[in-house]
Scaffold this motif. Structure first.
Motif, mmCIF file in Angstrom:
data_model
loop_
_atom_site.group_PDB
_atom_site.id
_atom_site.type_symbol
_atom_site.label_atom_id
_atom_site.label_comp_id
_atom_site.label_asym_id
_atom_site.label_seq_id
_atom_site.Cartn_x
_atom_site.Cartn_y
_atom_site.Cartn_z
ATOM 1 N N VAL A 1 0.835 -1.198 0.000
ATOM 2 C CA VAL A 1 0.000 0.000 0.000
ATOM 3 C C VAL A 1 0.871 1.249 0.000
ATOM 4 C CG1 VAL A 1 -1.737 1.290 1.296
ATOM 5 C CG2 VAL A 1 -1.895 -1.191 1.120
ATOM 6 N N ALA A 2 1.977 1.201 0.761
ATOM 7 C CA ALA A 2 2.878 2.352 0.802
ATOM 8 C C ALA A 2 3.491 2.603 -0.569
ATOM 9 C CB ALA A 2 3.966 2.126 1.845
ATOM 10 N N ASN A 3 3.861 1.536 -1.268
ATOM 11 C CA ASN A 3 4.418 1.691 -2.616
ATOM 12 C C ASN A 3 3.359 2.246 -3.571
ATOM 13 O OD1 ASN A 3 6.979 0.774 -1.945
ATOM 14 N ND2 ASN A 3 6.421 -1.368 -2.278
ATOM 15 N N LEU A 4 2.130 1.800 -3.411
ATOM 16 C CA LEU A 4 1.046 2.273 -4.263
ATOM 17 C C LEU A 4 0.815 3.768 -4.058
ATOM 18 C CD1 LEU A 4 -1.225 1.625 -6.269
ATOM 19 C CD2 LEU A 4 -2.685 1.054 -4.320
ATOM 20 N N LEU A 5 0.829 4.186 -2.813
ATOM 21 C CA LEU A 5 0.653 5.606 -2.523
ATOM 22 C C LEU A 5 1.840 6.406 -3.043
ATOM 23 C CD1 LEU A 5 -0.766 5.418 1.123
ATOM 24 C CD2 LEU A 5 -2.020 5.932 -0.969
ATOM 25 N N ARG A 6 3.052 5.842 -2.920
ATOM 26 C CA ARG A 6 4.233 6.541 -3.408
ATOM 27 C C ARG A 6 4.142 6.736 -4.923
ATOM 28 N NH1 ARG A 6 7.673 3.070 -1.998
ATOM 29 N NH2 ARG A 6 7.946 3.762 0.154
#
Length: 539
Positions: A526-531
């Motif tokens: 999820v963090a990568n997706l937001l990034r």
């Protein structure tokens, strides 16, 4: 093997570049700065530690003494510096003791022995007698330290007896005495002992070395006063001269014999007869000048008288034997006489030579030399086996049967060779030569397990050390590979294909629950997706 080594060396640059590229620009800058700082620190440290340190050695009284000190230091290759006044000399700290001995043996008192203020202090309660005792003890310790730094001295002890100055003429004329005990680690020659004695007499302020005695811990007398006519000194000097002369002859003979490559070992024992009496010879040579043929004339006197007329008789007091005496008178005839007299006194081209012959000359006609020469016959086990010498016996039996050495016949040329090298007649030279077998065993394959274990431990330690270094270079923890970027489409494809319901703000739908569950289970994704979303929005 060599190609593999080349391949490994070729792999080092790309591996280093790969390791270097893992760092960011800031990290690279920090690493380079730290490396440069370490190199600079090491350079400064090495410069400080290896820099020559100079200490004051002597303060000269005048320019004449300064010139003498300069010449002594230069002749003995001791680095030094001179003050602006030209009177204060500083030497390399590592050569301080050598300089102390050098200057002291030349009647120059150095500063370490003349620093009264530091030794005695300025206490008012200190009497003159106490100051004298302290100064004497200081000079004893300082002289012992300097002697212990000599290459052939392991330890030294010094005792000085300084007569008390009570103002009388006797006390003023009485010299101090010095007794030195040396524990030697090498040979102390007579020249070394004399130099130490001269330094000791300079330290105590004596005019001569008459009251200086030097012994070693084995009880040998190395120096006994400055009077060389004493029996001990005469014996020591005689033996020293003989040993030095024999050493020179021995080295010369060994050099020429080994230079022939006919012998492997040569032992030379010369027995030299020395003329220990000193002589002074005066010779005067008279030579005639160029073009003169009268010879060497020193003095000549000539007197000639010649007369004519009258009767000649025997002069003197002989009696007349004639019985008839007849007187005959000259009848008007004349007499003539001639007298010639001259003197010659001359010395053409006079040359006088005064020659002083010191003691220690070799009497070659009374000396002799004995030489023992050994030639090795190298026999290898492999060669003996190849020649069939070991067909019926073992190698040990062969060595035992052929271990006798054989006497060789020495050619007359060797006698002439030794005679020319030593100056001793060939009739006084004895040479004995032998040929000895030298057996070389075959190199076996026996292993020493102790050595093998040691080598294995060294290899293991080096391997572990290399692993630690590699892990340190790579970092304590290998960074995990970054997860692949997940697009929204791929994320939605992983979701179950169920129709979305209207999102109710009051009640949680199933889709919202699935999204929350996915966030809880895969926070990194999820963090990568937001990034990715943020980078797309701001890119």
């Amino acid at each position: 093997m060599f190609e593999k080594l080349i391949d490994k060396l070729k792999q080092i640059p790309p591996r280093f570049l790969e390791w270097w590229n893992k760092f960011s620009k800031n990290q690279k800058a920090v690493i380079i700065s730290v490396a440069i700082g370490v190199v600079i620190c090491f350079a400064i440290l090495i410069t400080v530690l290896t820099r020559t340190q100079y200490v004051n050695i002597v303060t000269c009284e005048n320019a004449t003494q300064a010139s003498q000190v300069r010449d002594l230091l230069q002749d003995n290759d001791i680095a030094y510096k001179v003050s602006d006044t030209g009177l204060v000399f500083s030497v390399d700290k590592t050569k301080l003791s050598e300089a102390n001995i050098l200057l002291g043996s030349n009647n120059i008192l150095t500063d370490p022995y003349n620093n009264l203020d530091t030794v005695l202090g300025s206490s008012l309660s200190t009497t003159e007698a106490d100051k004298q005792k302290k100064y004497t003890a200081y000079k004893e310790n300082q002289l012992a330290k300097d002697l212990e730094k000599m290459s052939f001295v392991e330890s030294a002890s010094v005792n000085m007896h300084v007569p008390e100055n009570d103002g009388t003429l006797i006390s003023r004329n009485t010299e101090s005495s010095v007794q030195i005990m040396l524990k030697l680690s090498g040979e102390c020659t007579n020249e070394n002992a004399a130099a130490i004695a001269r330094m000791a007499k300079t330290v105590v302020g004596n005019e001569t070395t008459d009251n200086v005695v030097i012994l070693d811990t084995d009880g040998n007398l190395l120096f006994s006063g400055g009077n060389d006519s004493t029996l001990a000194n005469y014996a020591n000097n005689t033996l020293s001269i003989k040993q030095e002369a024999e050493r020179i002859v021995r080295n010369d003979v060994q050099s020429v014999l080994l230079g022939t490559n006919m012998f492997d070992y040569v032992v030379v024992s010369p027995n030299l007869s020395l003329d220990l009496s000193s002589k002074e010879v005066s010779s005067t040579t008279y030579t005639p000048a160029d073009g003169q043929t009268q010879g060497l004339l020193s003095h000549e006197t000539n007197y000639e008288a010649e007369s004519e007329g009258g009767i000649a008789n025997v002069p003197g007091t002989d009696s007349n034997v004639e019985t008839n005496q007849t007187y005959v008178y000259q009848s008007g005839g004349g007499n003539s006489s001639t007298v010639t007299q001259y003197e010659k006194d001359y010395l053409p081209n006079t040359e006088t030579v005064l020659q002083s012959i010191p003691a220690g000359g070799i009497k070659y006609d009374e000396s002799s030399i004995a030489v023992t020469a050994i030639r090795l016959n190298v026999i290898k086990e492999e060669d003996a086996k190849a020649q069939g010498l070991l067909d019926e016996i073992t190698w040990d039996e062969y060595k035992l049967a052929n271990s006798e050495r054989t006497k060789l016949t020495v050619d007359e040329d060797y006698y002439e060779l030794i005679s020319d090298a030593s100056g001793i007649s060939a009739e006084d030279i004895t040479i004995v030569a032998y040929e000895e077998p030298f057996f070389v065993d075959k190199v076996g394959t026996n292993f020493n397990w102790t050595n093998i274990i040691q080598i294995a431990l060294i290899v293991i330690i080096l391997f572990l050390l290399g692993m630690v270094i590699l892990r340190t270079l790579k970092g304590e923890k290998t960074p995990d590979e970054e997860p692949e970027e997940i697009s929204v489409e791929s994320l939605l494809q992983t979701m179950p294909s169920e129709p979305l319901e209207d999102i109710d703000l009051e009640a949680k739908s199933e889709t919202r629950k699935m999204i929350e569950k996915f966030v809880d289970e895969n926070p990194e994704a999820v963090a990568n997706l937001l990034r990715n979303w943020l980078s797309e929005d701001w890119g």
